[in-house]
Design a protein around this motif. Structure first.
Motif, mmCIF file in Angstrom:
data_model
loop_
_atom_site.group_PDB
_atom_site.id
_atom_site.type_symbol
_atom_site.label_atom_id
_atom_site.label_comp_id
_atom_site.label_asym_id
_atom_site.label_seq_id
_atom_site.Cartn_x
_atom_site.Cartn_y
_atom_site.Cartn_z
ATOM 1 N N PHE A 16 -16.849 -26.949 26.860
ATOM 2 C CA PHE A 16 -16.964 -25.769 25.722
ATOM 3 C C PHE A 16 -18.466 -25.216 25.806
ATOM 4 O O PHE A 16 -18.679 -23.967 25.850
ATOM 5 C CB PHE A 16 -16.717 -26.452 24.486
ATOM 6 N N SER A 19 -18.966 -22.986 28.587
ATOM 7 C CA SER A 19 -18.193 -21.789 28.364
ATOM 8 C C SER A 19 -19.154 -20.410 27.524
ATOM 9 O O SER A 19 -19.270 -19.460 27.651
ATOM 10 C CB SER A 19 -16.838 -22.001 27.921
ATOM 11 N N GLY A 20 -19.600 -21.400 26.508
ATOM 12 C CA GLY A 20 -20.797 -20.644 25.745
ATOM 13 C C GLY A 20 -21.867 -20.073 26.288
ATOM 14 O O GLY A 20 -22.262 -18.831 26.160
ATOM 15 N N THR A 23 -20.937 -17.016 28.381
ATOM 16 C CA THR A 23 -20.617 -15.960 27.545
ATOM 17 C C THR A 23 -21.876 -15.390 27.371
ATOM 18 O O THR A 23 -22.148 -14.148 27.145
ATOM 19 C CB THR A 23 -19.741 -16.246 26.363
ATOM 20 N N ASN A 33 -8.790 -14.919 25.755
ATOM 21 C CA ASN A 33 -9.739 -14.436 24.366
ATOM 22 C C ASN A 33 -10.417 -12.975 24.633
ATOM 23 O O ASN A 33 -11.030 -12.381 23.530
ATOM 24 C CB ASN A 33 -10.956 -15.240 23.822
ATOM 25 N N TYR A 43 -20.175 -14.805 20.078
ATOM 26 C CA TYR A 43 -18.867 -15.515 20.081
ATOM 27 C C TYR A 43 -19.499 -16.717 21.205
ATOM 28 O O TYR A 43 -19.103 -17.781 20.918
ATOM 29 C CB TYR A 43 -17.738 -14.761 20.879
ATOM 30 N N GLN A 47 -19.399 -21.022 20.347
ATOM 31 C CA GLN A 47 -19.078 -22.026 21.256
ATOM 32 C C GLN A 47 -20.008 -22.925 21.686
ATOM 33 O O GLN A 47 -19.646 -24.170 21.646
ATOM 34 C CB GLN A 47 -18.621 -21.279 22.743
ATOM 35 N N GLY A 51 -19.672 -26.982 20.680
ATOM 36 C CA GLY A 51 -19.791 -27.872 21.747
ATOM 37 C C GLY A 51 -20.950 -28.783 21.381
ATOM 38 O O GLY A 51 -20.495 -29.933 21.675
ATOM 39 N N MET A 88 -17.485 -18.054 15.686
ATOM 40 C CA MET A 88 -16.406 -17.442 16.634
ATOM 41 C C MET A 88 -15.533 -16.490 15.717
ATOM 42 O O MET A 88 -14.784 -15.518 16.507
ATOM 43 C CB MET A 88 -15.897 -18.375 17.269
#
Length: 99
Positions: A16, A19-20, A23, A33, A43, A47, A51, A88
């Motif tokens: 998680f 992924s943040g 991003t 998404n 966003y 994340q 996390g 988010m």
């Protein structure tokens, strides 16, 4: 203690958070998404906070055994998780047009 839960939850939290970070740095959002996210960096920060909060809760909820520290740690982790979810959610709202 439920130590068999620690490894999968930490792995989930790290995925998680990764992924943040992707991003925030690259502007990459998961394909499911992409059509909903309007503020990509916000966003990603949401994340990342979520996390971190999940890792925080694993450490304080499953690893530590002192009940006093455990209660306050998981409460703070829940507040962090709620903050990440709110970030988010706000990033998925369309911005208004100023006149």
């Amino acid at each position: 203690m439920e130590r068999y839960l620690v490894l999968p939850l930490v792995l989930l939290a790290l995925l998680f958070a990764a992924s943040g970070i992707a991003t925030i740095t690259r502007g990459w959002v998961l394909p499911m998404n992409r059509h909903r996210v309007y503020r990509v960096r916000l966003y990603g920060w949401g994340q990342l906070v979520a996390g971190f909060a999940l890792c925080w809760q694993v450490v304080f909820g499953l690893v530590l055994s002192d009940i006093g520290i455990r209660q306050w740690g998981t409460l703070f982790g829940s507040a962090l998780l709620l903050t990440g979810i709110i970030l988010m959610g706000v990033s998925q709202r369309a911005g208004g047009h100023r006149r």
